[in-house]
Write an enzyme that holds these catalytic residues in place. Structure first.
Site, PDB file in Angstrom:
ATOM      1  N   ASP A 150       0.841  -1.190   0.000  1.00  0.00           N
ATOM      2  CA  ASP A 150       0.000   0.000   0.000  1.00  0.00           C
ATOM      3  C   ASP A 150       0.879   1.243   0.000  1.00  0.00           C
ATOM      4  OD1 ASP A 150      -1.996  -1.857   0.357  1.00  0.00           O
ATOM      5  OD2 ASP A 150      -2.256  -1.430   2.493  1.00  0.00           O
ATOM      6  N   ASP A 152       1.251   4.675   2.142  1.00  0.00           N
ATOM      7  CA  ASP A 152       0.875   5.360   3.379  1.00  0.00           C
ATOM      8  C   ASP A 152       1.329   6.805   3.302  1.00  0.00           C
ATOM      9  OD1 ASP A 152      -0.204   3.066   4.809  1.00  0.00           O
ATOM     10  OD2 ASP A 152       1.856   2.345   4.870  1.00  0.00           O
TER      11      ASP A 152
END
Length: 225
Positions: A150, A152
């Protein structure tokens, strides 16, 4: 942090928030003192990338609460570094000026970050930058994100933002995530501490309290400002 070392100071030592370094700053260290019961992967990880990330915890003068990361998601270790061993620091927002190497730029996390750098809209009104694996690689030049990682982000929000702005931020991140085929998660740095953008969006829609993570612990607050 999955594991955390015992503080290298007495429990009754007066502790403060160190103002020179903020949560999510990456610290380059001259050395890392070993501590009892530290994971076996720590020395090798530190030799590969002598950096630690500032975490939210108060410390006695001369120490900084920090975290180390290894080669897998499970390899995280909270510890305490000596302030005299800090050679330099890198903030998330400063990493926006650094591009990933060409052979890494196609990773989803970096594709999402590139999209957000160019995105019109409310993100341009805030100080922000990458954290997590993408931020770590940009700061250290050590390969860290994988194809499934992901993105962040940290967004600094010292003053109140209205519901429309929060919704527009969430929509901007959602478009970047869809474009890159990954998740984009943002934490907002507010006076009360770190608050997840997704949770703050619910708060502006009527949720009574939000979870704010501060140096003295996490707590539910009625207003993060």
């Amino acid at each position: 942090m999955r594991l955390c070392a015992a503080p290298p100071f007495a429990p009754d030592t007066p502790c403060t928030d160190e103002s020179r370094w903020r949560p999510h700053d990456l610290l380059r260290l001259a050395r890392l003192a070993p501590v009892p019961d530290e994971p076996t992967w720590v020395p090798e990880a530190f030799a590969r990338a002598p950096f630690a990330v500032v975490r939210r915890a108060r410390a006695a003068p001369g120490f900084v609460a920090a975290g180390l990361r290894g080669g897998t998601r499970a390899e995280r270790f909270g510890t305490w570094v000596n302030a005299d061993d800090i050679e330099s620091s890198v903030s998330p927002e400063s990493l926006l000026a650094i591009a990933p190497s060409p052979e890494r730029a196609a990773l989803a996390a970096f594709v999402a970050l590139a999209s957000l750098r160019e995105a019109p809209g409310p993100l341009r009104d805030f100080v922000w930058g990458p954290t997590g694996s993408a931020g770590f690689e940009l700061a250290t030049q050590v390969h860290t994100p994988t194809e499934s990682s992901d993105l962040d982000l940290l967004i600094r929000m010292p003053r109140r933002s209205d519901a429309a702005t929060i919704a527009a931020l969430a929509a901007t991140l959602a478009r970047a995530a869809q474009h890159a085929g990954t998740r984009v998660d943002a934490q907002l740095e507010t006076p009360a501490g770190g608050v997840a953008l997704a949770e703050l969006a619910q708060w502006t829609s009527g949720k009574a309290r939000v979870l704010a993570r501060a140096s003295d612990g996490a707590r539910l607050v009625a207003d993060p400002w």
